[in-house]
Motif scaffolding. Structure first.
Motif: not given
Length: 304
Positions: A188-192, A239-251, A266-274
């Motif tokens: 999933r995508a995340a925005a720590p 434009r680059v868009t991140l979608h935290p918490g969603r299956r659609r990760l990045l546009d 991407l830095a650690p934790g942006i697109v990563a498993p849980r």
């Protein structure tokens, strides 16, 4: 052990199927996206009612930039094949000469891909049985000098939530206008909160038919990311868009004219498993081109 794999996908737009002509990528027929097809098994019946098949691992489309191609005749089990079939001879458009010096053994065809001239062909398996009988099974194949859309997802899934990710898409020649990365499972995508206001990666462009790469543009998480999608890069129409918490990760929208390759680091934790291993992550890159290029979706995955 981490394993990466590239899984093949489909062309989404009508008329974007891989062409037969040997055009320069991005010109003529190669202006449309091409993707490999799924493997096809062509069944046929042997004398006596036994079932057999010709396996085409390329889904009817051969890219002539690959080193070798291989087709094989199979039965329900190997023991049955040994008992019933003596050997298989192969012909291209009715002529065995182009497929001479076959390295595939008694039942398979293994030859350089360039033995198939660009264009539509009929590949025939001449199946010779142990009792002296023989029968032919013909399949249609298309060979092209165009290059396929590629997608490679390199995610350090063994590090769990601290996984770094690199997502690379090459068009094979046609220009891309938009790329969307979607997770089918595993990440999933995340925005720590700890990274808000900081750089979280780079976007770079490369020649989508080779490995040449240009300098990257910085992706930065806004200081205030109050939920929902966040824009991490805006430069003109790009434009680059991140979608935290969603299956659609990045546009990635508004790509510059002539873009044939996109790489997102991407830095650690942006697109990563849980969690850590075992993890199986599957992602899809969907590319949209300009007029005449169509659209295509390509799947890739990693696991540990």
């Amino acid at each position: 052990m981490i394993r990466a794999r590239l899984v093949l996908a489909c062309v989404l737009a009508a008329g974007a199927a891989a062409p037969a002509a040997a055009d320069t990528p991005g010109e003529g027929a190669c202006a449309a996206f091409s993707v490999p097809g799924r493997a096809i098994e062509h069944p046929f019946e042997l004398p006596g009612g036994q079932r057999a098949l010709v396996r085409d691992p390329y889904g009817g489309l051969i890219f002539r930039n690959r080193l070798f191609v291989s087709f094989v005749v199979r039965t329900v089990d190997k023991a049955q094949r040994e008992q019933v079939i003596d050997h298989v001879e192969w012909m291209l458009d009715g002529d065995p000469a182009p497929l001479a010096r076959n390295r595939g053994g008694r039942y398979a065809l293994l030859v350089p891909s360039t033995r198939f001239p660009a264009g539509q062909h009929q590949l025939t398996a001449h199946v010779v049985l142990r009792d002296g009988q023989a029968l032919d099974e013909a399949i249609d194949v298309n060979a092209t000098d165009c290059q396929p859309v590629t997608f490679f997802a390199d995610i350090a899934v063994s590090r769990g939530r601290r996984a770094a990710a690199t997502l690379s898409v090459g068009s094979g020649g046609p220009p891309m206008r938009r790329v969307t990365f979607t997770a089918l499972r595993g990440v999933r995508a995340a925005a720590p909160a700890a990274l808000r206001g900081r750089a979280i990666g780079t976007l770079s462009f490369f020649d989508g038919t080779s490995v040449r790469q240009a300098a990257g543009l910085t992706l930065r998480l806004p200081r205030r990311a109050a939920g929902g999608s966040v824009v991490v890069l805006r430069r003109g129409a790009l434009r680059v868009t991140l979608h935290p918490g969603r299956r659609r990760l990045l546009d990635v929208n508004g790509l510059p004219d002539g873009t044939t390759g996109v790489r997102v680091r991407l830095a650690p934790g942006i697109v990563a498993p849980r969690r850590g291993c075992p993890v199986r992550a599957d992602l899809v890159a969907t590319v949209l081109g300009g007029r005449g290029s169509g659209a295509a979706a390509v799947r890739s995955g990693v696991r540990c």
